[in-house]
Design an enzyme around this catalytic site. Structure first.
Site: not given
Ligand SMILES: Cc1ncc(COP(=O)(O)O)c(C=O)c1O
Length: 384
Positions: A57-58, A144, A172, A194, A230, A323
């Protein structure tokens, strides 16, 4: 991973071959990739040629936002304004910040309602303020953190009325909601394996053939010349197997998760009258909120304390904060929805998936009262 995805990927891992090689093993790997591409396209309502494989996704969000920005600006130097939902994932937000800091981009953040929804009228007003300056509109399919589902089709229609391309981060949504690229009207759509029972480290940017993209990685020219490297055939095969399985059982799985989710929310609210779900939540509704998304505000607690106490009881959850330099910052999503900073600090996010059961919900509900009690006492002790 879904068992079917694990099995398919494991089998492919034992096969030698680079999908770009012309010899027999290379051609076999290519066949596995292309069959997977066809399956993924079918499940997402896209054409095989519209699937650009990425590492997840990133990367898909980076390619969509930066790739479109540069392509649009190259075509017309005036097109430097990005219209972006304020509740986007950092994979989109931080691309925008980068383009603003280094590439002359301007941004108009699209505000959301208290439910976390970007209204098409907000998009219209933002474009209409200066239509000729807009490079791209980007609004996620489903959030998300709070699970809010957007009216993607309506937003795409507004963007297209002004001739502006539209990207949606469907990381999502894919495999959990009915996602049809063609019907959505989007020009670009990010997905990752994932989040739907596939392996980590593979995804796709679904891109209309006429979508203009500048490549971010250069090399062998794979994937329509915009994503060299690849191809990871085993991961791609696992991705396809997971998506086929997830979309094949979407109605039953969604109903099962919605029932578990509603039970969890109602039982949590019964523990303490001030606990409330964030965003849109209606019993039985798996359309305007992601079926497996639970997001609770637990006043008087720090999310981090709750996280560690629940973790010790065997429950993996997330907080509503991230954080930064060791200091928890309240979630940008909750703040954009108008949640007070003190309440946002007590946010708790639980995601139910294909392995989640009623026994998991029971474990959480049994552990919650003691966790709240200790987290509240910890906050009071810190404050005094
Ligand atoms: C909405 C959204 N976009 C993008 C990503 C990034 O995806 P990946 O982990 O595959 O890079 C995530 C991951 O949590 C996400 O939830």
């Amino acid at each position: 991973m879904l068992p079917a995805a694990l099995a398919a990927m494991t089998e492919q891992l034992a096969v030698v071959g680079n999908a770009s090689s012309l010899h027999r093993t290379g051609r076999a790997a290519r066949r596995a990739v292309e069959e997977s591409r066809e399956k993924i396209a079918r499940c997402l309502g896209a054409r095989p040629s519209e699937i650009i494989f990425t590492s997840g996704g990133t990367e898909s969000d980076n390619l969509a936002v930066k790739g479109s920005y540069w392509a649009r600006r190259d075509g017309d130097p005036a097109r430097v304004r990005l219209l972006v939902g304020v509740t986007e994932h950092h994979a989109v937000l931080d691309c925008v910040d980068f383009l603003v800091a280094h590439e002359g981009a301007k941004v108009t953040w699209l505000e959301c309602t208290p439910d976390g929804v970007v209204e098409p009228a907000t998009v219209r007003a933002a474009i209409a303020a200066d239509p000729d300056s807009v490079a791209l509109v980007s609004v996620m399919w489903a959030n998300n953190e709070v699970g809010a589902v957007q009216d993607v089709r309506a937003i795409a229609d507004v963007a297209h009325e002004f001739g502006v391309p539209f990207h949606t981060d469907a990381v999502q949504a894919a495999g959990h909601l009915a996602v049809d690229f063609e019907a959505s009207g989007a020009d670009l759509m990010s997905v990752t394996a994932h989040k739907l029972g596939g392996p980590i480290g593979v995804g796709a940017l679904v891109a209309r053939r006429d979508a203009k993209l500048v490549a971010l990685t250069h090399g062998g020219g794979q994937e329509r010349q915009v994503r060299s490297g690849t191809l990871d055939a085993p991961a791609i095969v696992g991705f396809a197997a997971a998506l086929v399985e997830a979309t094949g059982s979407i109605a039953e799985e969604s109903a099962r998760l919605v029932a578990l989710r509603d039970d969890l929310i109602e039982r949590a609210m019964a523990i303490s009258p001030d606990i409330r779900p964030s965003g849109v939540w209606q019993r039985g509704d798996g359309v305007s909120r992601l079926p497996g998304n639970v997001h609770l505000l637990v006043p008087g607690c720090d999310g981090d304390s709750l996280l560690y106490l629940l973790d010790a009881a065997g429950v993996s959850c997330s907080t509503g904060s991230a954080c930064q330099a060791g200091v928890p910052q309240p979630s940008h999503v909750l703040l954009a929805m108008g949640v007070a900073e003190s309440d946002a600090r007590g946010a708790l996010r639980l995601t139910l998936g294909h392995t989640s059961t009623r026994a998991d919900v029971d474990t959480f509900i049994e552990a919650l009262p003691a966790a709240i009690d200790r987290a509240r006492r910890a906050r009071e002790a810190n404050a005094s």
